[in-house]
Motif scaffolding. Structure first.
Motif, mmCIF file in Angstrom:
data_model
loop_
_atom_site.group_PDB
_atom_site.id
_atom_site.type_symbol
_atom_site.label_atom_id
_atom_site.label_comp_id
_atom_site.label_asym_id
_atom_site.label_seq_id
_atom_site.Cartn_x
_atom_site.Cartn_y
_atom_site.Cartn_z
ATOM 1 N N PHE A 247 0.084 -12.234 3.718
ATOM 2 C CA PHE A 247 0.701 -13.261 4.562
ATOM 3 C C PHE A 247 0.710 -12.774 6.002
ATOM 4 O O PHE A 247 1.091 -11.636 6.278
ATOM 5 N N VAL A 248 0.252 -13.630 6.919
ATOM 6 C CA VAL A 248 0.268 -13.292 8.338
ATOM 7 C C VAL A 248 0.641 -14.545 9.125
ATOM 8 O O VAL A 248 0.354 -15.662 8.687
ATOM 9 N N GLN A 249 1.300 -14.349 10.247
ATOM 10 C CA GLN A 249 1.676 -15.479 11.096
ATOM 11 C C GLN A 249 0.989 -15.325 12.450
ATOM 12 O O GLN A 249 1.141 -14.312 13.127
ATOM 13 N N PHE A 250 0.214 -16.332 12.836
ATOM 14 C CA PHE A 250 -0.482 -16.286 14.118
ATOM 15 C C PHE A 250 0.482 -16.596 15.266
ATOM 16 O O PHE A 250 1.472 -17.310 15.089
ATOM 17 N N HIS A 251 0.159 -16.069 16.447
ATOM 18 C CA HIS A 251 0.907 -16.356 17.674
ATOM 19 C C HIS A 251 -0.059 -16.212 18.841
ATOM 20 O O HIS A 251 -1.178 -15.697 18.679
ATOM 21 N N PRO A 252 0.318 -16.671 20.043
ATOM 22 C CA PRO A 252 -0.630 -16.708 21.164
ATOM 23 C C PRO A 252 -1.273 -15.374 21.527
ATOM 24 O O PRO A 252 -2.395 -15.354 22.023
ATOM 25 N N SER A 253 -0.602 -14.249 21.277
ATOM 26 C CA SER A 253 -1.181 -12.957 21.661
ATOM 27 C C SER A 253 -1.950 -12.285 20.523
ATOM 28 O O SER A 253 -2.472 -11.183 20.680
ATOM 29 N N TYR A 254 -2.009 -12.957 19.365
ATOM 30 C CA TYR A 254 -2.733 -12.399 18.211
ATOM 31 C C TYR A 254 -4.230 -12.439 18.503
ATOM 32 O O TYR A 254 -4.739 -13.414 19.049
ATOM 33 N N ASP A 255 -4.970 -11.360 18.174
ATOM 34 C CA ASP A 255 -6.395 -11.359 18.502
ATOM 35 C C ASP A 255 -7.252 -10.732 17.394
ATOM 36 O O ASP A 255 -6.752 -10.379 16.323
ATOM 37 N N TYR A 256 -8.533 -10.609 17.686
ATOM 38 C CA TYR A 256 -9.541 -10.112 16.742
ATOM 39 C C TYR A 256 -9.195 -8.720 16.214
ATOM 40 O O TYR A 256 -9.386 -8.428 15.034
ATOM 41 N N SER A 257 -8.698 -7.855 17.091
ATOM 42 C CA SER A 257 -8.398 -6.479 16.677
ATOM 43 C C SER A 257 -7.250 -6.440 15.680
ATOM 44 O O SER A 257 -7.185 -5.538 14.834
ATOM 45 N N ASP A 258 -6.316 -7.390 15.766
ATOM 46 C CA ASP A 258 -5.230 -7.465 14.786
ATOM 47 C C ASP A 258 -5.734 -7.986 13.448
ATOM 48 O O ASP A 258 -5.284 -7.555 12.387
ATOM 49 N N PHE A 259 -6.678 -8.919 13.510
ATOM 50 C CA PHE A 259 -7.104 -9.648 12.321
ATOM 51 C C PHE A 259 -8.300 -8.996 11.618
ATOM 52 O O PHE A 259 -8.297 -8.824 10.402
ATOM 53 N N VAL A 260 -9.329 -8.634 12.385
ATOM 54 C CA VAL A 260 -10.562 -8.102 11.787
ATOM 55 C C VAL A 260 -10.659 -6.586 11.988
ATOM 56 O O VAL A 260 -10.517 -5.820 11.040
ATOM 57 N N GLU A 261 -10.910 -6.138 13.185
ATOM 58 C CA GLU A 261 -10.994 -4.705 13.467
ATOM 59 C C GLU A 261 -10.948 -4.497 14.978
ATOM 60 O O GLU A 261 -11.240 -5.414 15.757
ATOM 61 N N GLY A 262 -10.555 -3.283 15.374
ATOM 62 C CA GLY A 262 -10.499 -3.000 16.806
ATOM 63 C C GLY A 262 -10.165 -1.542 17.066
ATOM 64 O O GLY A 262 -9.819 -0.782 16.152
#
Length: 497
Positions: A247-262
């Motif tokens: 479970f994850v909640q998106f927000h305006p500062s959420y980005d690719y590195s949080d979701f996929v890799e970084g």
């Protein structure tokens, strides 16, 4: 007996013949012994039509021939009445057995008539489906012949080429049949009607007014699917099963590195700062699902599990920035190796040639409030990859049973209905601004007045900010809800005295 490597079976509106002398329409179960090599439809004028394969679809399977029939006669089948589709003959294994009938519009509808996993699905027209019985290569001969009788031209024919299975293939078929039977015995159907919808679509988004229970419903579906219809709450799942849900909640500062890799900061052994590549929450989740998927393909002893990823408030994040190149692999038609991609940081991987894909056993649920950011502005590339389901404020009122007080539940429903009617009557508002039932679950610890002053009034004031006569509108809302200011209440009591 000398084994003939290849046989040819021809189906016309008038009959069925095969170069295999052992073939007979009186025993279509013989199809269990054969493996398909190819199939094609030939028109009377000689034109040949072969299967237009979808991405990831197996070539030359037991389903190829009936899929070609669906492909050729798609419009005619779609135009049939409900009664005609449900009575459409599919298979009759022998003269004494029943005729298996029915072309259905979903797996859920099919399973209401036949409790079996022996079916094929044919997709057409942006997500619509034909679902019909199919098991061995002979099991849909009657279906194909009926299509030729009803929709074909004189001289049209379907040709199937096949050969006998070898010992290994026979053993695999026996194992598969046993596994199918075990699944049928274990699986009694999902409790939630939306669960089958997610299984069919792979990606689903619930949209609607605040408080309609979208997040609650998403978690309920996840528990339902992972437990094969046994549990309805994530808390009831075992620790191992809970690893199949994220479970994850998106927000305006959420980005690719949080979701996929970084790249993330790292303190080196010598105390200096550096950066290292780290997987995001979605990629870690996919790694678990992919390992199970690949292990199940290697060994029949490994159970193929389902994995559900929930994205709450999916439209609050910048979708294109978060998903990046995953737009391609998230597509239901490109699941598995067919949807392999190189991620943005693939040059930093231990193996730069490593590819990322989303396996078939992954299901994604998103939730969104239309008023937070209009669905019309939702990234179009992502919109076509999800099935959207709208939840209205007056749906899922059963959640109010959690109040465990029949009178309180009835009063909550009455006030909610009255308030929502008042909201809908405001010219610049609509049903997307109505109040859902989950707000009223707070009545477990609050009074109706406290729910109004602390939760509902602030929300509604935000809705109407800048409108003409804000005070008058709010007074109308308060009256519809049944809230009276303390001064008004004192006046009423004085009059009664």
């Amino acid at each position: 007996m000398i084994k003939q490597e290849k046989f040819e079976l021809t189906i016309t509106a008038d009959g069925v013949t095969s170069t295999d002398e052992r073939f007979t329409m009186d025993d279509l179960s013989l199809g269990d012994q054969y493996k398909p090599l190819g199939a094609y439809f030939q028109k009377a004028d000689g034109e040949t039509i072969k299967r237009t394969y979808r991405k990831g679809e197996r070539r030359n399977s037991n389903q190829t021939m009936p899929r070609i029939a669906c492909q050729v006669f798609e419009k005619q089948i779609a135009a049939l009445s409900v009664e005609s589709r449900e009575s459409f003959p599919i298979c009759k294994y022998n003269p004494s057995s029943e005729v298996i009938c029915g072309i259905y519009t979903s797996v859920e509808e099919f399973r209401q008539h036949r409790k079996t996993l022996e079916y094929l699905t044919y997709s057409y027209d942006n997500g619509r489906q034909f679902v019909l019985y199919c098991w061995n290569i002979f099991s849909t001969i009657i279906f194909v012949q009926e299509c030729l009788k009803r929709f074909g031209e004189p001289g049209d024919k379907m040709v199937l080429t096949y050969r006998e299975k070898d010992e290994q293939e026979e053993q695999e078929a026996t194992t598969e049949a046993a596994a199918q039977e075990e699944l049928v015995q274990q699986f009694k159907g999902y409790q939630n009607p939306f669960s089958s919808m997610l299984i069919e679509s792979k990606n689903l988004i619930f949209r609607g007014a605040p408080g309609t229970g979208k997040s609650y419903l998403a978690k309920e579906i996840a528990a339902d699917i992972i437990s094969n219809g046994y549990y309805e709450k994530i808390t009831q799942l075992s620790p191992e099963q809970r690893k199949q849900v994220e479970f994850v909640q998106f927000h305006p500062s959420y980005d690719y590195s949080d979701f996929v890799e970084g790249l993330r900061p790292k303190v080196n052994d010598d105390g200096t700062m550096g950066f290292e590549l780290q997987d995001g929450i979605f990629k870690k989740f996919i790694a678990r699902a992919r390992k199970n998927y690949e292990d199940s393909q290697k060994s029949k002893e490994t159970e193929l599990k389902k994995y559900v990823f929930i994205i709450d408030e999916i439209n609050r994040g910048e979708i294109s920035k978060i998903f990046g190149e995953l737009f391609f692999s998230i597509d239901p038609e490109y699941r598995g190796p067919a949807g392999e991609i190189s991620t943005q940081y693939s040059n930093l991987h231990a193996d730069p040639d490593e590819k990322f894909y989303i396996p078939e056993n992954v299901y994604i649920i998103g939730t969104m409030n239309d008023i937070d950011r209009s669905v019309d502005s939702f990234d179009f590339a992502m919109r076509r990859r999800f099935r959207f389901v709208e939840l209205k404020a007056d749906e899922h009122l059963e959640m109010l049973e959690k109040l465990e007080d029949a009178e309180l539940e009835a009063e909550a429903k009455r006030r909610m209905s009255s308030l929502n009617e008042a909201i809908n009557d405001v010219e610049d508002l609509n049903e997307n601004y109505q109040i859902g039932a989950s707000y009223f679950l707070k009545l477990k610890t609050l009074t109706f007045d406290q729910l109004w002053t602390d939760y509902l009034r602030p929300l509604l004031q935000e809705y109407i900010r800048g409108m003409y006569d804000e005070e008058g509108i709010m007074n109308g809302f308060a009256e519809a809800y049944g809230y009276k200011k303390p001064a008004d209440r004192d006046t009423d009591e004085a009059v009664q005295d």
